[in-house]
Design a protein around this motif. Structure first.
Motif, short mmCIF file in Angstrom:
data_model
loop_
_atom_site.label_atom_id
_atom_site.label_comp_id
_atom_site.label_asym_id
_atom_site.label_seq_id
_atom_site.Cartn_x
_atom_site.Cartn_y
_atom_site.Cartn_z
N ALA A 149 0.86 -1.16 -0.03
CA ALA A 149 0.13 0.05 0.00
C ALA A 149 0.96 1.32 -0.03
N ALA A 150 2.05 1.24 0.81
CA ALA A 150 2.83 2.38 0.77
C ALA A 150 3.62 2.65 -0.55
N LEU A 151 3.65 1.57 -1.24
CA LEU A 151 4.17 1.82 -2.55
C LEU A 151 3.28 2.14 -3.91
N HIS A 152 2.02 2.19 -3.30
CA HIS A 152 0.99 2.63 -4.33
C HIS A 152 0.61 1.16 -5.19
N ILE A 153 0.77 0.17 -4.83
CA ILE A 153 0.65 -1.18 -5.64
C ILE A 153 -0.84 -1.39 -5.38
N LEU A 154 -1.63 -1.56 -6.58
CA LEU A 154 -2.87 -1.85 -6.50
C LEU A 154 -3.23 -3.46 -5.67
N PRO A 155 -4.11 -3.67 -4.70
CA PRO A 155 -4.16 -4.98 -4.13
C PRO A 155 -4.75 -5.77 -5.43
N PRO A 156 -4.27 -7.12 -5.27
CA PRO A 156 -4.50 -8.06 -6.13
C PRO A 156 -6.06 -8.33 -6.00
N ASP A 157 -6.92 -8.82 -7.13
CA ASP A 157 -8.15 -9.11 -7.25
C ASP A 157 -8.56 -10.37 -5.97
N ARG A 158 -7.70 -11.48 -6.00
CA ARG A 158 -7.78 -12.49 -5.03
C ARG A 158 -6.14 -12.82 -4.51
N MET A 159 -6.19 -13.15 -3.62
CA MET A 159 -5.05 -13.31 -2.74
C MET A 159 -5.12 -14.90 -1.97
N PRO A 160 -4.87 -16.13 -2.75
CA PRO A 160 -5.27 -17.32 -2.24
C PRO A 160 -3.63 -17.66 -1.47
N ARG A 161 -4.21 -18.45 -0.48
CA ARG A 161 -3.05 -18.93 0.69
C ARG A 161 -2.99 -20.45 0.38
N ALA A 162 -1.74 -21.15 0.60
CA ALA A 162 -1.62 -22.48 0.48
C ALA A 162 -2.47 -23.10 1.43
N THR A 163 -2.41 -22.80 2.82
CA THR A 163 -3.26 -23.31 3.78
C THR A 163 -4.79 -23.22 3.53
N ARG A 164 -5.27 -22.40 2.60
CA ARG A 164 -6.67 -22.26 2.50
C ARG A 164 -6.91 -23.05 0.97
N SER A 165 -5.77 -23.63 0.41
CA SER A 165 -6.21 -24.23 -1.01
C SER A 165 -5.94 -25.88 -0.94
N LEU A 166 -5.91 -26.26 0.33
CA LEU A 166 -5.20 -27.74 0.36
C LEU A 166 -6.35 -28.71 -0.34
N GLU A 167 -7.45 -28.51 -0.42
CA GLU A 167 -8.32 -29.46 -1.09
C GLU A 167 -7.99 -29.50 -2.59
N ALA A 168 -7.90 -28.18 -3.00
CA ALA A 168 -7.42 -28.19 -4.85
C ALA A 168 -5.79 -28.85 -4.82
N ILE A 169 -5.03 -28.67 -3.88
CA ILE A 169 -3.82 -29.21 -4.00
C ILE A 169 -4.00 -30.54 -3.85
N ARG A 170 -4.51 -31.03 -2.92
CA ARG A 170 -4.65 -32.65 -2.69
C ARG A 170 -5.46 -33.47 -4.15
N GLN A 171 -6.28 -32.71 -4.57
CA GLN A 171 -6.96 -33.07 -5.78
C GLN A 171 -6.17 -33.18 -7.09
N LEU A 172 -5.23 -32.01 -7.25
CA LEU A 172 -4.37 -32.14 -8.23
C LEU A 172 -3.06 -33.17 -8.29
N ILE A 173 -2.53 -33.42 -6.85
CA ILE A 173 -1.57 -34.44 -6.65
C ILE A 173 -2.43 -35.73 -6.95
N GLY A 174 -3.68 -35.99 -6.67
CA GLY A 174 -4.33 -37.16 -6.77
C GLY A 174 -4.50 -37.60 -8.34
N GLU A 175 -4.67 -36.67 -9.27
CA GLU A 175 -4.75 -36.71 -10.55
C GLU A 175 -3.39 -37.03 -11.09
N LEU A 176 -2.31 -36.41 -10.77
CA LEU A 176 -1.15 -36.87 -11.14
C LEU A 176 -0.81 -38.13 -10.77
N GLU A 177 -1.12 -38.50 -9.68
CA GLU A 177 -0.53 -40.01 -9.28
C GLU A 177 -1.45 -40.92 -10.20
N ALA A 178 -2.59 -40.59 -10.45
CA ALA A 178 -3.50 -41.54 -11.14
C ALA A 178 -2.94 -41.76 -12.57
#
Length: 499
Positions: free
Chosen positions: A102-131
């Motif tokens: 904010a101090a550098l006048h950088i626009l905030p992203p539209d969305r800022m996902p976090r790894a710990t809040r995307s665990l289901e999507a991560i597990r699903q992708l790993i499962g697809e790769l394993e399959a």
């Protein structure tokens, strides 16, 4: 012109066309939140903020996603050192990141996902790769089988030997021993005693570094996006591994354009804590450097080139910003006396020459041409300084108490110029600073700026003595572009004034 961008994947500067006309999807690799952000982060996020602003100014609807890596070995190590927790460390540094941006006048992203809040999507992708046979499990860990993915290395262009140097990412020797091939990298890490963990089909653990972004890109923006952003240090292994795992799962390209900014050096050396030249954004701003000075400093260099941070270069940027700020703040500070609007009007690249006049239309065209040329912000800034010159001169007269300056017909004619300057500066994220600090900057900035000017005058004197008149003329021109007029006196003395 059409916007052209240097695509790391093709190693060419290519015309940009989005997947969906009029819409642009962008994913920017974010920070691992174990510490405060440093100058390298400032450079990267300022540059990508300008890309986003320029696309919006050009009429595109932009969706900009940027992630937080909020679980990682470095975060866990910091929590252990502090006697706190992963969550405490992450939340503190996320708040600090948001304040710095904010101090550098950088626009905030539209969305800022976090790894710990995307665990289901991560597990699903790993499962697809394993399959699909692109991943395998070993004692609670899951690894990506690099040799099963054709074209691995296409982003970085690394040889097999070079790939092996760091292909493991953030793994240790025990984990390395579990892999079928040295190039394989972790998608899921089994839990160690005392570490935070999350449930999964492979046992409790946490995601590997690379899989986070692949999952978040897909969850937030879909299978293929327009632009993927990051620093050059992420090309290998992080972005290379993102491509491998995403494309193994989908069979489709992950991103059409891969853009990478150059690194920051300090005094000619790579910035590093071990070298003692590591500077955080917070420390720099606390020292008295204004956010707009830092932003101008970053944008004076092409985003793909290394950026050398020195006190002299920063002082030169402070001097340049002082003049530009005076011009940008003219209407806000003196608009009532001049009979102008006191804020720049909203505008876009679609405004016609008839609306602003032929001269200003040409300035707008030069600005757009510079930005279309792979975001040539240095050339774009030259247009801003040219627009600012008469505005800065009027501002200086008004600051000196020249009551006749505002009544002149010239002042009335300058309002459209000021409006255009504010519009184009906004594309670069530059805006007039508060009047309380705008006239001279902080004392530290003012002193540093004057020192930098004197040093360049001395460089010019030495060039003239060596009969290198081309260099002497170039230095004069550069100073003139920043509003510094040189006056050569008898006896080889050179004075300077602000125009």
């Amino acid at each position: 012109m059409t916007l052209r961008l240097t695509n790391t994947l093709s190693r060419r500067c290519e015309p940009f066309e989005p997947l969906v006309p009029g819409q642009v999807s962008i994913y920017c690799c974010g920070v691992t939140v174990y510490d405060l952000c440093h100058l390298g982060h400032a450079r990267s996020y300022i540059v990508w903020d300008v890309l986003r602003r320029y696309l919006q100014w050009s009429g595109y609807a932009v969706t900009f996603v940027q992630n937080f890596t909020d679980i990682d070995d470095k975060i866990l190590k910091r929590a252990e050192e502090e006697g706190s927790s992963m969550e405490v460390v992450s939340e503190r540094n996320i708040a600090a990141f948001e304040a710095d941006m904010a101090a550098l006048h950088i626009l905030p992203p539209d969305r800022m996902p976090r790894a710990t809040r995307s665990l289901e999507a991560i597990r699903q992708l790993i499962g697809e790769l394993e399959a699909k046979g692109a991943a395998y499990s070993a004692d609670g860990d899951v690894y990506f089988a690099v040799m099963r993915q054709a074209g691995y290395g296409k982003l970085s262009g690394r040889t097999l030997e070079e790939q092996q140097e760091g292909a493991s990412g953030r793994t240790n020797e025990v984990e390395e021993a579990r892999k079928r091939h040295p190039f394989d990298f972790a998608l899921w890490k089994g839990a160690k005693p005392g570490e935070p963990s999350f449930p999964s089909p492979w046992g409790p653990g946490r995601p590997g570094w690379h899989i986070e972004c692949s999952a978040m890109v897909r969850e937030e923006l879909g299978t293929t996006i327009d632009i993927h952003l990051g620093g050059a240090d992420l090309i290998f292994p992080h972005h290379e591994n993102e491509i491998a795992q995403s494309e193994a799962a989908s069979g489709q390209p992950l991103a059409r354009f891969w853009l990478h900014n150059g690194m920051v050096n300090v005094g000619g050396e790579k910035m590093s804590k071990s070298l003692g030249n590591f500077t955080t954004i917070r420390a720099l701003l606390d020292s008295g450097v204004s956010p707009m000075t830092l932003r101008l400093f970053v944008l004076q260099a092409h985003y793909r080139k290394p950026l050398d941070f020195t006190a002299e270069a920063l002082a030169a940027a402070a001097s340049g910003w002082k003049g530009l700020d005076a011009a940008l703040g003219l209407g806000t500070r003196h608009g009532a006396a001049l009979g102008w609007a006191t804020a720049p009007a909203a505008a876009s690249a679609a405004v016609s020459a008839a609306d602003i006049g032929a001269e200003l239309a040409r300035a707008r065209e030069r600005f757009a041409a510079a930005m279309d040329d792979d975001l040539n912000t240095s050339a774009a800034l030259a247009v801003l300084f040219e627009l600012a010159r008469p505005l800065r001169a009027l501002a200086n007269r008004l600051e000196r108490g020249d009551t006749e300056a505002g009544a002149a017909g010239e002042a009335v004619a300058l309002e459209p110029r000021w409006q255009l300057l504010g519009e184009l500066a906004g594309v670069l994220g530059l805006a007039a600073e508060a009047a309380s600090s705008a006239a001279d900057g902080t004392p530290a900035e003012a002193a540093a700026a004057e020192t930098a000017i004197q040093q360049r005058i001395e460089q010019r004197r030495a060039a003239k003595a060596a009969r290198d008149f081309a260099t002497a003329d170039r230095i004069r021109a550069e100073l003139a572009a920043e509003g510094i007029e040189l006056i050569d006196r008898p006896g080889g003395v050179t004075d300077w004034v602000r125009g």
